[in-house]
Motif scaffolding. Structure first.
Motif, mmCIF file in Angstrom:
data_model
loop_
_atom_site.group_PDB
_atom_site.id
_atom_site.type_symbol
_atom_site.label_atom_id
_atom_site.label_comp_id
_atom_site.label_asym_id
_atom_site.label_seq_id
_atom_site.Cartn_x
_atom_site.Cartn_y
_atom_site.Cartn_z
ATOM 1 N N ILE A 135 32.436 32.820 -120.031
ATOM 2 C CA ILE A 135 33.360 31.955 -119.289
ATOM 3 C C ILE A 135 32.622 31.416 -118.074
ATOM 4 O O ILE A 135 31.912 32.152 -117.388
ATOM 5 C CB ILE A 135 34.621 32.744 -118.883
ATOM 6 C CG1 ILE A 135 35.435 33.069 -120.133
ATOM 7 C CG2 ILE A 135 35.469 31.960 -117.876
ATOM 8 C CD1 ILE A 135 36.540 34.037 -119.944
ATOM 9 N N GLN A 136 32.767 30.115 -117.874
ATOM 10 C CA GLN A 136 32.103 29.492 -116.726
ATOM 11 C C GLN A 136 33.023 29.539 -115.516
ATOM 12 O O GLN A 136 34.198 29.148 -115.605
ATOM 13 C CB GLN A 136 31.782 28.031 -117.049
ATOM 14 C CG GLN A 136 30.684 27.884 -118.087
ATOM 15 C CD GLN A 136 30.417 26.427 -118.377
ATOM 16 O OE1 GLN A 136 31.355 25.657 -118.589
ATOM 17 N NE2 GLN A 136 29.162 26.054 -118.384
ATOM 18 N N PHE A 137 32.448 30.011 -114.416
ATOM 19 C CA PHE A 137 33.221 30.073 -113.166
ATOM 20 C C PHE A 137 32.720 28.964 -112.252
ATOM 21 O O PHE A 137 31.527 28.884 -111.966
ATOM 22 C CB PHE A 137 33.050 31.440 -112.502
ATOM 23 C CG PHE A 137 33.688 32.545 -113.287
ATOM 24 C CD1 PHE A 137 33.012 33.163 -114.332
ATOM 25 C CD2 PHE A 137 34.976 32.963 -113.015
ATOM 26 C CE1 PHE A 137 33.605 34.176 -115.076
ATOM 27 C CE2 PHE A 137 35.577 33.970 -113.735
ATOM 28 C CZ PHE A 137 34.892 34.577 -114.779
ATOM 29 N N ILE A 138 33.631 28.140 -111.811
ATOM 30 C CA ILE A 138 33.243 26.980 -110.992
ATOM 31 C C ILE A 138 33.929 27.067 -109.638
ATOM 32 O O ILE A 138 35.169 27.112 -109.555
ATOM 33 C CB ILE A 138 33.636 25.664 -111.700
ATOM 34 C CG1 ILE A 138 32.889 25.589 -113.034
ATOM 35 C CG2 ILE A 138 33.321 24.458 -110.820
ATOM 36 C CD1 ILE A 138 33.426 24.539 -113.965
ATOM 37 N N ASP A 139 33.089 27.129 -108.604
ATOM 38 C CA ASP A 139 33.630 27.153 -107.243
ATOM 39 C C ASP A 139 33.771 25.722 -106.763
ATOM 40 O O ASP A 139 32.818 25.111 -106.315
ATOM 41 C CB ASP A 139 32.694 27.954 -106.332
ATOM 42 C CG ASP A 139 33.302 28.152 -104.953
ATOM 43 O OD1 ASP A 139 34.313 27.481 -104.649
ATOM 44 O OD2 ASP A 139 32.776 28.976 -104.190
ATOM 45 N N ASP A 140 34.965 25.176 -106.901
ATOM 46 C CA ASP A 140 35.201 23.795 -106.481
ATOM 47 C C ASP A 140 36.022 23.731 -105.199
ATOM 48 O O ASP A 140 36.633 22.721 -104.880
ATOM 49 C CB ASP A 140 35.919 23.019 -107.605
ATOM 50 C CG ASP A 140 37.216 23.693 -108.007
ATOM 51 O OD1 ASP A 140 37.383 24.889 -107.672
ATOM 52 O OD2 ASP A 140 38.052 23.045 -108.632
ATOM 53 N N VAL A 141 36.033 24.855 -104.485
ATOM 54 C CA VAL A 141 36.780 24.884 -103.218
ATOM 55 C C VAL A 141 35.851 24.431 -102.111
ATOM 56 O O VAL A 141 34.714 24.894 -102.025
ATOM 57 C CB VAL A 141 37.310 26.305 -102.922
ATOM 58 C CG1 VAL A 141 38.059 26.335 -101.594
ATOM 59 C CG2 VAL A 141 38.212 26.761 -104.049
ATOM 60 N N GLU A 188 26.863 30.666 -110.044
ATOM 61 C CA GLU A 188 27.937 31.135 -110.923
ATOM 62 C C GLU A 188 28.343 32.587 -110.683
ATOM 63 O O GLU A 188 29.515 32.894 -110.628
ATOM 64 C CB GLU A 188 27.541 30.910 -112.385
ATOM 65 C CG GLU A 188 28.691 31.186 -113.334
ATOM 66 C CD GLU A 188 28.252 31.151 -114.773
ATOM 67 O OE1 GLU A 188 28.649 32.063 -115.509
ATOM 68 O OE2 GLU A 188 27.515 30.224 -115.127
ATOM 69 N N PRO A 189 27.361 33.539 -110.553
ATOM 70 C CA PRO A 189 27.773 34.916 -110.330
ATOM 71 C C PRO A 189 28.639 35.076 -109.087
ATOM 72 O O PRO A 189 29.595 35.829 -109.086
ATOM 73 C CB PRO A 189 26.449 35.670 -110.184
ATOM 74 C CG PRO A 189 25.452 34.796 -110.866
ATOM 75 C CD PRO A 189 25.917 33.405 -110.619
ATOM 76 N N ASP A 190 28.322 34.354 -108.025
ATOM 77 C CA ASP A 190 29.126 34.423 -106.812
ATOM 78 C C ASP A 190 30.521 33.872 -107.053
ATOM 79 O O ASP A 190 31.502 34.434 -106.576
ATOM 80 C CB ASP A 190 28.454 33.646 -105.686
ATOM 81 C CG ASP A 190 27.348 34.473 -105.045
ATOM 82 O OD1 ASP A 190 26.569 33.884 -104.305
ATOM 83 O OD2 ASP A 190 27.299 35.697 -105.301
ATOM 84 N N ALA A 191 30.571 32.780 -107.797
ATOM 85 C CA ALA A 191 31.872 32.180 -108.091
ATOM 86 C C ALA A 191 32.732 33.157 -108.886
ATOM 87 O O ALA A 191 33.940 33.279 -108.645
ATOM 88 C CB ALA A 191 31.687 30.881 -108.869
ATOM 89 N N LYS A 192 32.094 33.885 -109.788
ATOM 90 C CA LYS A 192 32.841 34.863 -110.582
ATOM 91 C C LYS A 192 33.400 35.969 -109.675
ATOM 92 O O LYS A 192 34.556 36.355 -109.776
ATOM 93 C CB LYS A 192 31.922 35.476 -111.652
ATOM 94 C CG LYS A 192 32.641 36.451 -112.560
ATOM 95 C CD LYS A 192 31.900 36.691 -113.857
ATOM 96 C CE LYS A 192 30.729 37.621 -113.684
ATOM 97 N NZ LYS A 192 30.113 37.988 -114.951
ATOM 98 N N LYS A 193 32.534 36.428 -108.786
ATOM 99 C CA LYS A 193 32.960 37.499 -107.876
ATOM 100 C C LYS A 193 34.091 37.000 -106.959
ATOM 101 O O LYS A 193 35.091 37.695 -106.745
ATOM 102 C CB LYS A 193 31.770 37.969 -107.034
ATOM 103 C CG LYS A 193 32.091 39.154 -106.155
ATOM 104 C CD LYS A 193 30.868 39.621 -105.395
ATOM 105 C CE LYS A 193 31.186 40.802 -104.488
ATOM 106 N NZ LYS A 193 32.288 40.578 -103.578
#
Lengths: 279, 345
Positions: free
Chosen positions: B172-178, B223-228
């Motif tokens: 699953i791709q985690f995208i930090d768009d904030v 991505e790893p940070d976005a997941k966390k």
């Protein structure tokens, strides 16, 4: 003697009062208004915070009397500083005169103010408490410098001089807590099944939407036998003392619906007792 | 786990949800033939995962235990007496349905407690809603009948990540768009309207603490940070409740993509009167309750239809086929409101 005469002359020459003029009067009015408005605003804000604080409501409101003392004492200091230009010896002399004035004319007011300070620090009761003093029962709405205002269950506002804290017994029903014990009595016919009635009242209490039960706030159901009736008494805590009467009413109403459904009747006059004719 | 390299996940097959609690119950079941047993109460908030644990126990011991679940308020003693002819280990699920908060509403609970008091050859493993449990502990001393109490634990961010991702085969791709907040001072001011006596009001500066300001700034490529960050946020909103977290996750996920901006964080503003709060408390304590059962508690003090309408309109409860339950996304808001007014203890 010569030195003494000289000092007295100097003292008269150093008249401690400033000349009264429009500016000084406006300054005094300004200080009083600012202190008054500040007390009102901060009291309002603290009450708003207290309303949202749930079980900490009364803890939040207990700051209000302290705040008033600090603000009004500061205002008094600024007024004195505005009116006087005192040296130390003059301040002592003025204090003596002021004390004498208090002793003769303002002793009751001063005693009330001291009473207010004692209430603020010793906290025999707090804003939000339900207290009984001088034969009046009600909720403390405000603790002022001179008097405490309580509102009775029939919505009458009663002012009680703060000095009464020194010479009157004050009973606080909740002692600063949000919850408060409520005693609910039901009277049933002497021949009714008291065990069933006690079970019904117990259920009515513990299922109430107002009840609060914990290891330190348990509930009790008691039975007392009288010649012509039995009294079932419940002692339980209401979760917010403001709901004291709603709690009592709700439990009584629900219990009586079930009591009557179970065939338990209220007391009746015994056959040999007749009501006195109305005059 | 602290030093886990970026992008490396916990092996999915290694993860067992509520492993410690399941092991405790299984050990008790294994020790039963030796005559060493105590009745067990498994308690947890709504959606916390009691069902998962009970289901796992049931699956592990198909020939050893009898499973009796309740779905409605128990009104006849048959449901309780039916345990007489069962196996010696009885799993009773959703026991909060044994009591109803009204006059005479404890008869079934009393019958159940009488039964387990008299039965010295059966072991009862029961699950309860934690709010009903707290209430019955205060009112009926129910904890004295269950020497072993196991609480469904709150999950931390890492456990939640493992639990949720174990449901998916692919990545699953985690995208930090904030938008990153940038560097901000610790204390900023905003203007608030202050009501004054005599109907006046003024705008005054009001200090606002910016605790941790600027620390959540992330780049979209990490991505790893976005997941966390995503799981930290979900855990915070769900306050560690597995079912609530799962619901938030499912609402936020647009498979195979999860954008941080899609994770909802609704404000908690509850404005209820005493009757609405009481009915909300009943729904919370029963987890899922039918209109008929609610009406038995509410009547005649509360207009149930109007009250349910207002609770639903505020998004606090939801209805499904005649059953009402707390909206998982507002669960913690509801709990904090009811705790604040001391309706749950």
């Amino acid at each position: 003697m010569v030195i003494s005469t000289l000092n007295e002359t100097e003292a008269i020459a150093e008249w401690p009062f400033r000349t009264f003029d429009t500016g000084m009067i406006l300054e005094i009015v300004y200080i009083i208004v600012v202190a008054y408005v500040l007390v009102k605003i901060l009291s309002y804000l603290l009450r708003r915070i207290a309303d949202k604080a749930g079980s900490y409501r009364i803890t939040a409101t207990m700051i209000i009397p302290l705040l008033k003392i600090v603000i009004y004492a500061s205002a008094l200091y600024f007024i004195i500083a505005a009116v006087l230009q005192p040296s130390l010896s003059q301040l002592v002399a003025f204090s003596g005169l002021f004390g004498a004035a208090l002793g003769f004319g303002l002793k009751d007011v001063f005693a009330d103010i001291i009473g207010g300070i004692v209430i603020a620090f010793e906290r025999p009761y707090q804003i939000g408490d339900k207290i009984s003093v001088q034969g009046t029962y009600g909720e403390v709405k405000d603790i002022g410098l001179r008097s405490t205002r309580i509102v009775t269950p029939d919505d009458s506002s009663v002012s009680i001089p703060n000095f009464s804290v020194f010479n009157e017994a004050t009973a606080s029903a909740n002692a600063g807590k949000t919850e408060m014990m409520v005693v609910i009595d039901l009277f049933i016919d002497a021949h009714s099944d008291a065990g069933t009635a006690m079970a019904i009242l117990r259920d009515a209490v513990v299922t109430s939407k107002y009840v609060y039960i914990s290891p330190t706030r348990p509930y009790t159901i008691l039975l007392a036998d009288f010649p012509y009736y039995k009294r079932i008494r419940a002692k339980a805590y209401v979760n917010d003392l403001r709901s004291e009467f709603e709690f009592r009413s709700e439990v009584t109403r629900r219990a009586w619906i079930e009591l009557q459904r179970q065939g338990i009747e209220p007391p009746r006059f015994p056959a040999h007792v007749t009501e006195a004719p109305a005059e | 786990m602290e030093d886990e390299p970026a992008g490396q996940e916990m092996e999915k097959e290694d993860f067992i949800l509520f492993e410690k609690e399941i092991t405790r119950i299984q050990d008790a079941i294994d020790a039963f033939p030796k005559g060493e047993f105590s009745h067990i109460a498994l308690i947890g908030e709504p959606f916390a995962g009691q069902n998962t644990i009970m289901g796992e126990i049931r699956e592990k011991n198909p020939g050893t235990v009898t499973y009796i679940p309740f779905f409605n308020v128990v009104k006849g003693k048959e449901a309780i007496t039916s345990t007489y002819g069962t196996k010696d280990i009885v799993l009773m699920d959703r026991c909060h349905f044994l009591a109803l908060r009204r006059i005479g509403g404890f008869a079934m609970l009393d019958a159940f407690l009488d039964m387990i008091s008299m039965s010295d050859k059966k072991m009862f493993i029961t699950s309860w809603n934690s709010f009903t449990w707290s209430y019955l502990r205060a009112v009926k001393d129910i904890d004295k009948f269950f020497p072993v109490v196991i609480e469904v634990p709150k999950m931390d961010s890492k456990a939640l990540m493992s639990a949720v991702l174990s449901h998916y085969e692919g990545d699953i791709q985690f995208i930090d768009d904030v938008e990153p907040p940038g560097e901000q001072p610790v204390v900023t001011t905003k203007r608030v309207r202050l009501p004054l006596p005599f109907g006046y009001s003024r705008d005054i500066p009001w200090p606002r603490l910016n605790i941790g300001g600027g620390t959540s700034a992330k780049t979209t490529e990490e991505e790893p940070d976005a997941k966390k960050v995503a799981f930290d946020k979900i855990t915070r909103i769900a306050e560690g409740n597995y079912g609530v977290a799962l619901r938030i996750w499912e609402r936020s996920l647009d498979y195979p993509e999860l954008k941080l901006s899609r994770i909802p964080d609704p404000p908690c503003a509850v404005d209820l009167d005493i009757n609405e709060s009481f009915l909300l408390n009943i729904v919370l304590s029963m987890e899922s309750i039918s209109f008929t059962d609610l009406a038995e508690i509410a009547s005649p003090e509360i207009d149930i239809e109007q009250t349910l309408y207002r609770l639903t309109r505020q998004g606090l409860i939801e209805e499904d086929k005649g059953y009402y339950r707390v909206n998982p996304e507002t669960l913690n808001c509801v709990i904090s409101h009811l705790r604040r007014i001391r309706m749950v203890w």
